[in-house]
Motif scaffolding. Sequence first.
Motif, PDB file in Angstrom:
ATOM      1  N   ASP A 108       0.864  -1.185  -0.212  1.00 15.62           N
ATOM      2  CA  ASP A 108       0.004   0.080  -0.179  1.00 15.62           C
ATOM      3  C   ASP A 108       0.815   1.280  -0.034  1.00 15.62           C
ATOM      4  O   ASP A 108       0.507   2.285  -0.525  1.00 15.62           O
ATOM      5  N   TYR A 109       2.116   1.150   0.661  1.00 16.68           N
ATOM      6  CA  TYR A 109       2.950   2.279   0.734  1.00 16.68           C
ATOM      7  C   TYR A 109       4.427   1.712   0.753  1.00 16.68           C
ATOM      8  O   TYR A 109       4.711   0.917   1.280  1.00 16.68           O
ATOM      9  N   LEU A 110       5.469   2.477   0.266  1.00 16.59           N
ATOM     10  CA  LEU A 110       6.985   2.165   0.216  1.00 16.59           C
ATOM     11  C   LEU A 110       7.487   2.930   0.979  1.00 16.59           C
ATOM     12  O   LEU A 110       7.172   4.373   1.029  1.00 16.59           O
ATOM     13  N   ILE A 111       8.654   2.717   1.626  1.00 17.21           N
ATOM     14  CA  ILE A 111       9.200   3.622   2.673  1.00 17.21           C
ATOM     15  C   ILE A 111      10.840   3.334   2.190  1.00 17.21           C
ATOM     16  O   ILE A 111      11.314   2.126   2.169  1.00 17.21           O
ATOM     17  N   THR A 112      11.653   4.417   1.771  1.00 15.70           N
ATOM     18  CA  THR A 112      13.214   4.005   1.285  1.00 15.70           C
ATOM     19  C   THR A 112      13.860   4.884   2.225  1.00 15.70           C
ATOM     20  O   THR A 112      13.273   6.290   2.311  1.00 15.70           O
ATOM     21  N   PRO A 113      15.083   4.770   2.533  1.00 15.11           N
ATOM     22  CA  PRO A 113      15.702   5.676   3.358  1.00 15.11           C
ATOM     23  C   PRO A 113      16.321   7.191   2.670  1.00 15.11           C
ATOM     24  O   PRO A 113      16.431   7.939   3.586  1.00 15.11           O
ATOM     25  N   THR A 114      16.322   7.283   1.477  1.00 11.18           N
ATOM     26  CA  THR A 114      16.855   8.749   0.764  1.00 11.18           C
ATOM     27  C   THR A 114      15.954   9.203  -0.138  1.00 11.18           C
ATOM     28  O   THR A 114      15.393   8.461  -0.940  1.00 11.18           O
ATOM     29  N   PRO A 115      15.943  10.398  -0.400  1.00  8.85           N
ATOM     30  CA  PRO A 115      15.343  10.695  -1.648  1.00  8.85           C
ATOM     31  C   PRO A 115      15.838  10.089  -3.194  1.00  8.85           C
ATOM     32  O   PRO A 115      15.294   9.915  -3.989  1.00  8.85           O
ATOM     33  N   TYR A 116      17.076   9.967  -2.789  1.00 11.16           N
ATOM     34  CA  TYR A 116      17.774   9.242  -4.048  1.00 11.16           C
ATOM     35  C   TYR A 116      17.165   7.706  -4.308  1.00 11.16           C
ATOM     36  O   TYR A 116      16.994   7.425  -5.357  1.00 11.16           O
ATOM     37  N   SER A 117      17.127   6.927  -3.386  1.00  8.87           N
ATOM     38  CA  SER A 117      16.535   5.708  -3.371  1.00  8.87           C
ATOM     39  C   SER A 117      14.895   5.776  -3.733  1.00  8.87           C
ATOM     40  O   SER A 117      14.536   4.894  -4.545  1.00  8.87           O
ATOM     41  N   LYS A 118      14.321   6.655  -3.443  1.00  9.16           N
ATOM     42  CA  LYS A 118      13.024   7.059  -3.812  1.00  9.16           C
ATOM     43  C   LYS A 118      13.200   7.153  -5.226  1.00  9.16           C
ATOM     44  O   LYS A 118      11.994   6.648  -5.892  1.00  9.16           O
ATOM     45  N   GLU A 119      13.892   8.038  -5.934  1.00 10.21           N
ATOM     46  CA  GLU A 119      13.820   8.253  -7.181  1.00 10.21           C
ATOM     47  C   GLU A 119      14.283   7.168  -8.117  1.00 10.21           C
ATOM     48  O   GLU A 119      13.789   6.643  -9.083  1.00 10.21           O
ATOM     49  N   LEU A 120      15.116   6.171  -7.631  1.00 10.82           N
ATOM     50  CA  LEU A 120      15.429   5.040  -8.412  1.00 10.82           C
ATOM     51  C   LEU A 120      14.396   4.141  -8.370  1.00 10.82           C
ATOM     52  O   LEU A 120      13.940   3.432  -9.493  1.00 10.82           O
ATOM     53  N   ILE A 121      13.348   3.929  -7.226  1.00  5.75           N
ATOM     54  CA  ILE A 121      12.403   3.103  -7.193  1.00  5.75           C
ATOM     55  C   ILE A 121      11.139   3.523  -8.122  1.00  5.75           C
ATOM     56  O   ILE A 121      10.446   2.841  -8.855  1.00  5.75           O
TER      57      ILE A 121
END
Length: 341
Positions: A108-121
Amino acid sequence: MKVLLYFEGEKILAKSGIGRALDHQKRALSSVGIDYTLDAECTDYDILHINTYGINSNNMVKKARKLGKKVIYHAHSTEEDFRNSFIGSNQLSPLVKKYLISLYSKADYLITPTPYSKELIKGYGITVPIASISNGIDLNRFERSNEKEKKFRDYFNVKTGQKVIICVGLYFERKGIIDFVELAKQFPEYRFIWFGHTPMYSIPRTIRTIVKEDHPKNVEFPGYIKGDIIEGAYSAADLFFFPSYEETEGIVILEALASRQQVLVRDIPVYKGWLQDKVNCYMGTTNEEFADLIEALIEDKIPNTCDSGYEVATQKSIERIGHDLKKIYEIVLNEKNIVRK
């Protein structure tokens, strides 16, 4: 609200950054009064917060869906940070990416540690909402301690005036272990200590050879050490040098910053927005640049950034992370607020 924190292969991954992330999540939830369980057989929870991507992890998601539970996937892993790690990782990485997309898309939601990894995903084409929340750091644990520093010096027989450069990480090429050893050759007067461990059978021969025998006398690989000794090392060393080529965050950097240690890292995209060269750390790209910076920092030829680095760590304290996680949990439980893009 009750959360099931699920972590497959906890014993195997306990020595990794992901392993410490789970410990931080437990403390973060406790700090904001959120009830949680680690019992995979539990059924009276509201949200499955899942940290790993093995077969059992996939089954846990299926089980949660059948029970009508909400699912949050903590996206610690990407194809990019899987490469240059274990034997065959580069060949398997496209398959890993497909598998991660399949798993992450079920949440339902993803959590990732940094804005960089967020953009990758996001670049994988996943439409599930994503929040960027640091893995966090326990500031009290890494507060400078004379007793801990003495334990470190005694354990490694560090002589008065001897300069020590440390790194903490798995034995992965991606972590920059080859560069760490090459740079140590240029500074035989300094001690270079790489903390961490990876089973030898799982890593390429070139890395096994470096760790076992092909390194200069001033490089040490003591393995995985926890507690007072490693915490004392963080603050007592003269430099934390982390030449990693790819991270989703880098908990060890937060640990060094929280210890008011001088940090030197490779200039890679993951640090954008929270680490700044010559402000709260120093950054280099080539071994030539690293060599110049190591010498300048160890010999106090340029200003240290320890105090500014510590301020970065305070912004990512476990208590703050607890409030950030609580906000996401509340959004997920109130499903009408979730907007899929």
